[in-house]
Motif scaffolding. Structure first.
Motif: not given
Length: 223
Positions: A163-171
């Motif tokens: 509902r709030e996040v479509v992708k998690i980025l670990e940069v």
């Protein structure tokens, strides 16, 4: 910048001026791989956080978490991508966080930790909050945002809340510090620079970029 940048909606006006170099342009490229120990040490030397230079009428307090962990001997930051179904800032890259919930959150830090757990299943107990950064105000969404740096020594499995996040980025921080990633622009008559990070497939801008620029500038500043 081949392969860099995403489909984020950038409301550029017709008149745009190119900004200056990155605050870390003096740092040799081979010294831009920062360890979590370096981040922790530099956070201990941060000056007291400052209030925002302006605040919009009716602004609501909010907190965001700048979560950092180490992988391959290098510090990484966790960012999230908002879904297109959100009422505001659709598709933008942000930190976990949100507004204070009355009766639930006592402080902006409480809100940042609660939202991080709700958005990406990062338990508050896994986060060591080591610094509070300068508060900043947003114009469109009318939030007064306080960022908190959180060290995660043992990163648990992260799960996006759809509902709030479509992708998690670990940069990796070195990716943000890369010469091809950062640029800034001046829009119209504004005397404040608009910062951008062009990552592979995504563009980070707005309040998130402002927080990153100030934080990375401190991490890479000469002692």
């Amino acid at each position: 910048m081949s392969g860099r940048g995403g489909g984020q909606r950038i409301p550029r006006p017709p008149a745009v001026r190119v900004g200056g170099p990155a605050p870390w342009s003096h740092v040799p490229p081979d010294e831009r791989r920062l360890t979590l120990a370096h981040v922790r040490e530099r956070c201990a030397a941060l000056p007291p956080p400052q209030p925002p230079p302006f605040e919009m009428p009716g602004s609501r307090p909010a907190g965001v978490l700048v979560p950092l962990f180490e992988s391959g001997g290098e510090a990484h930051v966790i960012l999230t991508k908002r879904p297109e179904t959100m009422p505001t800032h659709q598709g933008e890259i942000s930190f976990p966080g949100g507004g204070l919930h009355h009766g639930v959150d006592m402080t902006p830090c409480d809100a940042a930790l609660r939202e991080a757990e709700e958005e990406i299943a990062l338990p508050p107990g896994a986060v060591d909050v080591v610094a509070e950064l300068d508060t900043l105000a947003t114009v469109g969404s009318r939030f007064t945002i306080t960022p908190f740096v959180g060290i995660v020594d043992a990163l648990p499995p992260l799960v996006p809340n759809p509902r709030e996040v479509v992708k998690i980025l670990e940069v990796p921080l070195s990716e943000l510090l890369d010469d091809e990633a950062f640029h800034e622009e001046y829009w119209g008559s504004l005397d404040r620079a608009i910062s951008f990070f062009e990552l592979p497939g995504e563009t980070v801008w707005g309040a998130t970029a402002r927080v990153l620029v100030a934080f990375l500038a401190h991490l890479t500043a000469r002692p």
